[in-house]
Design a protein around this motif. Structure first.
Motif, short mmCIF file in Angstrom:
data_model
loop_
_atom_site.label_atom_id
_atom_site.label_comp_id
_atom_site.label_asym_id
_atom_site.label_seq_id
_atom_site.Cartn_x
_atom_site.Cartn_y
_atom_site.Cartn_z
N VAL A 1 0.79 -1.29 -0.04
CA VAL A 1 0.00 -0.03 0.10
C VAL A 1 0.85 1.24 0.13
CG1 VAL A 1 -1.79 1.25 1.57
CG2 VAL A 1 -1.86 -1.05 1.18
N THR A 2 1.90 1.28 1.06
CA THR A 2 2.74 2.48 0.86
C THR A 2 3.45 2.84 -0.33
OG1 THR A 2 3.33 1.83 3.12
CG2 THR A 2 4.80 3.26 2.27
N PHE A 3 3.91 1.53 -1.29
CA PHE A 3 4.50 1.87 -2.34
C PHE A 3 3.59 2.68 -3.18
CE2 PHE A 3 5.75 0.34 -6.49
CZ PHE A 3 7.20 0.65 -6.59
N PHE A 4 2.44 1.85 -3.35
CA PHE A 4 1.32 2.45 -4.41
C PHE A 4 1.12 3.99 -4.13
CE2 PHE A 4 1.72 -2.05 -5.99
CZ PHE A 4 1.74 -1.82 -7.37
N VAL A 5 1.05 4.11 -2.98
CA VAL A 5 0.60 5.69 -2.39
C VAL A 5 1.81 6.66 -2.62
CG1 VAL A 5 -0.32 7.21 -0.84
CG2 VAL A 5 -1.13 4.70 -1.33
N ALA A 6 2.82 6.26 -2.00
CA ALA A 6 3.95 7.29 -1.95
C ALA A 6 4.82 7.64 -3.06
CB ALA A 6 4.85 6.68 -0.85
N VAL A 7 4.80 6.41 -3.95
CA VAL A 7 5.72 6.67 -5.07
C VAL A 7 4.98 7.70 -6.25
CG1 VAL A 7 7.01 5.29 -6.90
CG2 VAL A 7 7.11 4.66 -4.81
N PRO A 8 3.56 7.37 -6.66
CA PRO A 8 3.29 8.07 -7.74
C PRO A 8 2.85 9.60 -6.89
CG PRO A 8 1.92 6.27 -7.40
CD PRO A 8 3.08 6.13 -6.24
N LEU A 9 2.67 9.67 -5.78
CA LEU A 9 2.24 10.98 -5.39
C LEU A 9 3.65 11.82 -5.22
CD1 LEU A 9 -0.28 11.02 -2.28
CD2 LEU A 9 -0.08 12.37 -4.31
N GLY A 10 4.84 11.22 -4.96
CA GLY A 10 6.10 11.78 -4.30
C GLY A 10 6.62 12.29 -5.72
N ILE A 11 6.81 11.24 -6.84
CA ILE A 11 7.20 11.50 -8.07
C ILE A 11 6.50 12.78 -8.54
CG2 ILE A 11 7.84 10.96 -10.27
CD1 ILE A 11 8.28 8.34 -9.26
N THR A 12 5.24 12.70 -8.64
CA THR A 12 4.45 13.92 -9.43
C THR A 12 4.54 15.23 -8.67
OG1 THR A 12 2.41 12.98 -8.22
CG2 THR A 12 2.69 12.64 -10.73
N SER A 13 4.62 15.03 -7.23
CA SER A 13 5.00 16.05 -6.55
C SER A 13 6.26 16.90 -6.82
CB SER A 13 4.66 16.00 -5.12
OG SER A 13 4.76 17.08 -4.27
N GLY A 14 7.21 16.08 -6.75
CA GLY A 14 8.58 16.35 -7.01
C GLY A 14 8.69 17.08 -8.61
N VAL A 15 8.11 16.57 -9.61
CA VAL A 15 8.13 17.11 -10.98
C VAL A 15 7.41 18.14 -10.82
CG1 VAL A 15 7.15 16.89 -13.21
CG2 VAL A 15 8.22 14.84 -12.11
N TYR A 16 6.18 18.39 -10.21
CA TYR A 16 5.76 19.77 -10.34
C TYR A 16 6.58 21.00 -9.70
CZ TYR A 16 2.59 23.54 -9.12
OH TYR A 16 2.04 24.72 -9.07
N LEU A 17 7.14 20.57 -8.36
CA LEU A 17 8.03 21.54 -7.68
C LEU A 17 9.10 21.91 -8.69
CD1 LEU A 17 7.90 20.26 -4.10
CD2 LEU A 17 6.84 22.31 -4.99
N GLU A 18 9.73 21.01 -9.35
CA GLU A 18 10.85 21.15 -9.96
C GLU A 18 10.57 21.91 -11.52
OE1 GLU A 18 14.62 22.02 -9.33
OE2 GLU A 18 13.41 20.72 -7.84
N GLU A 19 9.68 21.13 -12.17
CA GLU A 19 9.59 21.55 -13.53
C GLU A 19 8.55 22.62 -13.83
OE1 GLU A 19 11.22 20.26 -16.46
OE2 GLU A 19 12.69 19.67 -14.57
N TYR A 20 7.27 22.65 -12.96
CA TYR A 20 6.20 23.24 -13.36
C TYR A 20 6.00 24.67 -12.43
CZ TYR A 20 4.21 19.97 -16.29
OH TYR A 20 3.87 19.33 -17.41
N ALA A 21 6.22 24.62 -11.05
CA ALA A 21 6.14 25.76 -10.26
C ALA A 21 6.85 26.84 -10.47
CB ALA A 21 6.32 25.06 -8.78
N LYS A 22 6.10 28.14 -10.58
CA LYS A 22 7.03 29.17 -10.71
C LYS A 22 7.51 29.57 -9.55
CE LYS A 22 3.77 30.55 -14.55
NZ LYS A 22 2.90 29.45 -14.06
N LYS A 23 8.72 30.29 -9.74
CA LYS A 23 9.32 30.67 -8.43
C LYS A 23 8.53 31.97 -7.74
CE LYS A 23 12.72 28.63 -6.55
NZ LYS A 23 12.05 28.25 -5.19
N ASN A 24 7.74 31.76 -6.56
CA ASN A 24 7.19 32.72 -6.07
C ASN A 24 6.86 32.32 -4.58
OD1 ASN A 24 4.79 30.99 -6.11
ND2 ASN A 24 4.04 32.04 -7.88
N TRP A 25 6.07 33.09 -3.88
CA TRP A 25 5.74 32.81 -2.49
C TRP A 25 5.19 31.44 -2.43
CZ3 TRP A 25 0.74 31.88 -0.92
CH2 TRP A 25 -0.09 32.17 -1.83
#
Lengths: 314, 308
Positions: free
Chosen positions: A91-115
Motif C-alpha cells: 500500500v505504502t509503495f503504491f501511494v507514496a511513489v506516484p504522489l512523491g514523483i508527481t509532486s517532485g516533478v511539479y515543484l521542479e519543472e512546473y512551479a513558478k518561483k514565487n511565495w
C-alpha cells in the motif's frame, strides 16, 4: 655581528622547530582520534548486527517464518508479521511513489518561483523533520476515526506513505535538478510540450535517482514502529489477511485492505516487552530479519547511487 | 483561399486545442499532488488541535503546564506534562552529550583529514547506521548497553534513561556527521589554501578556519539532532520504562512524551475518552517543542550565516 647572532638564531630556530613538531603532533592526535571514533562507530554497527544474529540464532529455521505468534516462545513465529509487513508496504509503495514523483516533478519543472512554491518547499522540509509518532497521531485522528478506516492494513500503509513522501519528493527533485537544461531545450526545439518533455525525458533520466530514494524510503518504512503502534495495531495476530490474489475471477480482491494486521517491528517490540527470556530470543531473531532487510535495501540504494554518479552521460 | 488548406488549419487548431487542454489538465493534476505537503501539514495541525481542545476543557492549561504529576491511569488523575518533558529533555541531553562530540569529530575528520578513498568507504557505513530501525536500537539499549552499564554502576535499574540516552546518541551521530560534513566541504578551497599558505597545519585550519566558516551548517546539524532525539520513540519506550517520573536523574526510569503516547496506544483506546485526548495534547506539546527548536535553529543559522 653575524658570529654573535648565530647562537641566538639557532635558539630561535630550535623553538620554531619545536612549535612545528608540536603542531604536527596535534594533527596526528586529532587524526588518530577521528579514526578511533569512526572505527568505534563501525564496530558498534557490527556488534549490533552480530548480537541480534547470535541471540536469535536458535530460532532461525523455517518454522519461525511459517508459524503464528504463540504463548509458547519456542513455537512462536513471524508468519503474520512478515505477511502484514509486505501488504502494508505494498500500500505504502503504491501511494507514496506516484504522489512523491508527481509532486517532485511539479515543484521542479512546473512551479513558478514565487511565495507559493516557497511555501510548499518549506512544508516539505518541515514534514521531513516532524517526529514519526506525530504521523501516527494524525493517522489515528484522520484515517482511523474521521475516515472510518479502522486499524487496518490500508490505514497503516497510508500512514507510512505519509512518512515516506518527503524522502521520495526530495530525491525526485535532486535527480531532476541534475539533468542539464540543454536536454529540455532540445526537446522543446522539436516541438514537444512541457508534459512530453517531462514524460519522455526528464522522468526517465532521473529514474535511478528516484529509485534510490524509493528504496531508502521503503527501508525506513519497514522498520518504522511508533506510528503503526499509535494507530492501534494489534500485537497478537494469529490469522492471515484474505489473500490479495484469488483463484477465481476477478483474481484480485481488495478485502485484505480492511483486515487487521501486525508488522515485523511491532512483533519484535511485543516480544521484547515480555519478561520471559525465551521471548527475547524471538525478538532478536525478528530484529535480525528486520536489520538484514534494511541493510540490504540501504546497501543496494547506496550502490545504485554510486553507479549513477559514475556513469553520468552528460 | 484553398478550402483544403483551411481544413488542415482547422484540424490543426482543433488538435492544438486538445493538446493544450491535456497539458492544462496534467499541470492541474501535478499541482494537486504538489499541494499534498501543505495538506498534510494542515491536517496534522487540525487533528492535534481539534482533539486537544476537549482535553483542555477538562484540564486547565495551567495545571497541564505546572503540575508535576502525570497519572492518567490512577483514580486521582493528574495531567501535568512536566514529568514527560523532564524525561524527554534528560534523554535528549544524554544523547547530545554523546552525539555532539562524536559527530563533530567525525565530520571534521571526514572533511579535512580523510583521503578520498577513506571517505568513500566511511560515508556508506554512516548511511547504513542511519538506516537501522529504532526498534533494533531499543533492543540494543535494553539487552546490551544497560547490562554493560550495570557492571560499572551496579545500582542501575533495568529501566533507566542513561542506556537509551547513550544509544540514542549513537543513533544521531551519523545525522550530525553528514550535515556538518556537507557544510564544511562547502567552504571554498581558497580558504583552506590561504590557511595552509600561512603555514597552518591541518588541525589549525580545521579548527580556526573551516569550523567558524561552516558554523551555521554545524549548528543546523545540532538542531536536526535535537529534534530527532526529542521525537525518538522506540528506544525510550523499550529501555527507559514507561513510568512518568519528574526527575532529571539519568539513572532513574522515566517516560518521555513519545513513550507515553506509545504506552497509551498499546492499551485499549476509548475513542473520545480523556486518555485518548491526552495523547493528542502530548503530541501537540511535542510538535510545538520541535517547531520551537526548528525556529531557534533557523534564527541561529541566519545570525551566523557566512558569506564567502
Amino acid at each position: 655581528m653575524t658570529i654573535q647572532n648565530k647562537p641566538a638564531a639557532n635558539k630561535n630556530l630550535d623553538s620554531i622547530r619545536k612549535t612545528i613538531a608540536n603542531h604536527k603532533r596535534h594533527d596526528f592526535i586529532f587524526a588518530s582520534l577521528g579514526t578511533l571514533v569512526i572505527a568505534s562507530l563501525t564496530i558498534t554497527l557490527l556488534i549490533l548486527f552480530l548480537d541480534l544474529v547470535i541471540d536469535g540464532y536458535p530460532r532461525f529455521n523455517l518454522d519461525f517464518f511459517s508459524n503464528f505468534p504463540s504463548r509458547r516462545a519456542a513455537r512462536a513465529g513471524i508468519l503474520s508479521a512478515w505477511i502484514g509487513s509486505s501488504l502494508v508496504l505494498l500500500v505504502t509503495f503504491f501511494v507514496a511513489v506516484p504522489l512523491g514523483i508527481t509532486s517532485g516533478v511539479y515543484l521542479e519543472e512546473y512551479a513558478k518561483k514565487n511565495w507559493f512554491s516557497d511555501l510548499i518547499e518549506i512544508n516539505v522540509s518541515n514534514l521531513a523533520g516532524v517526529p514519526s509518532i506525530i504521523y501516527g497521531l494524525l493517522a489515528l485522528g484522520l484515517f482511523v476515526y474521521s475516515f472510518g478506516l479502522g486499524q487496518s492494513i490500508l490505514t497503516a500503509g497510508l500512514t507510512l506513505a505519509l512518512l515516506m513522501l518527503p524522502i521520495v519528493i526530495v530525491s525526485t527533485r535532486e535527480a531532476i535538478r541534475s539533468i542539464p537544461v540543454h536536454i529540455r531545450e532540445a526537446a522543446y526545439a522539436v516541438g514537444a510540450t512541457k508534459w512530453q518533455v517531462c514524460r519522455n525525458h526528464v522522468i526517465p533520466y532521473s529514474y535511478g535517482g528516484i529509485l534510490t530514494g524509493v528504496i531508502i524510503g521503503m527501508a525506513r518504512a519497514i522498520g518504522e514502529t511508533a506510528p503503526v503502534i499509535t494507530i492501534g495495531a494489534l500485537t497478537f495476530i494469529a490469522f492471515l489477511p484474505p489473500s490479495p490474489i484469488g483463484l477465481e475471477p476477478p483474481f484480485i480482491n481488495f478485502d485484505w485492505l480492511e483486515s487487521g494486521f501486525t508488522v515485523l517491528p511491532i512483533q519484535m517490540f511485543n516480544w521484547i516487552s515480555r519478561p520471559q527470556l525465551a521471548f527475547h530470543v524471538n525478538a532478536a531473531a525478528t530484529g535480525a530479519v528486520i536489520i538484514m532487510l534494511t541493510l540490504l535495501m540501504n546497501g543496494f540504494a547506496i550502490k545504485l547511487r554510486y553507479n549513477i554518479r559514475k556513469k553520468i552521460k552528460w | 483561399m484553398n478550402p483544403e488548406n483551411d481544413l488542415i488549419i482547422s484540424q490543426r487548431l482543433a488538435k492544438n486545442f486538445q493538446r493544450n487542454f491535456r497539458e492544462r489538465l496534467i499541470e492541474f493534476g501535478l499541482l494537486c499532488s504538489g499541494l499534498i505537503a501543505i495538506f498534510i501539514t494542515l491536517a496534522i495541525v487540525y487533528v492535534l488541535v481539534s482533539e486537544a481542545i476537549p482535553f483542555f476543557q477538562h484540564v486547565s492549561i495551567i495545571d497541564f503546564l505546572t503540575d508535576t504529576v502525570w497519572t492518567p491511569n490512577y483514580s486521582i488523575k493528574h495531567y501535568g506534562i512536566l514529568p514527560l518533558i523532564s524525561g524527554t529533555l534528560t534523554t535528549t541531553g544524554i544523547a547530545l552529550i554523546v552525539a555532539v562530540p562524536l559527530g563533530t569529530i567525525t565530520a571534521i575528520y571526514l572533511s579535512e583529514f580523510a583521503s578520498h578513498k577513506v571517505r568513500e568507504i566511511i560515508k556508506p557505513i554512516l548511511e547504513l547506521l542511519v538506516g537501522v530501525p529504532t526498534v533494533v536500537f531499543g533492543y540494543f539499549a535494553l539487552m546490551l548497553v544497560t547490562p554493560m552499564l550495570q557492571k560499572i554502576y551496579p545500582d542501575l535499574t533495568t529501566f533507566n534513561m542513561l542506556g537509551p540516552g547513550i544509544v540514542m546518541g549513537i543513533m544521531i551521530v551519523p545525522y550530525i556527521a553528514s550535515v556538518a560534513e556537507d557544510s564544511m566541504r562547502a567552504v571554498p578551497m581558497s580558504m583552506r589554501e590561504g590557511a595552509y599558505a600561512m603555514g597552518a597545519t591541518r588541525f589549525q585550519t580545521a579548527i580556526r578556519v573551516i569550523t567558524p566558516a561552516a558554523i551555521s551548517g554545524i549548528v543546523a546539524a545540532y538542531i536536526l539532532a535535537i529534534s530527532r532525539a526529542v521525537g525518538e520513540t522506540m528506544i525510550v519506550a523499550i529501555a527507559a520504562g514507561q513510568q512518568p517520573n519528574f526527575t532529571f536523574n539519568p539513572v532513574e526510569s522515566a517516560a518521555t512524551i513519545t513513550s507515553y503516547i506509545v504506552s497509551v496506544a498499546l492499551g485499549d483506546l476509548e475513542h473520545g475518552g480523556i486518555g485518548y485526548q491526552s495523547i493528542f495534547a502530548a503530541g501537540l506539546t511535542l510538535l510545538i517543542m520541535t517547531l520551537l527548536i526548528n525556529i531557534l535553529g533557523h534564527a541561529v543559522r541566519k545570525k551566523y550565516a557566512e558569506r564567502y
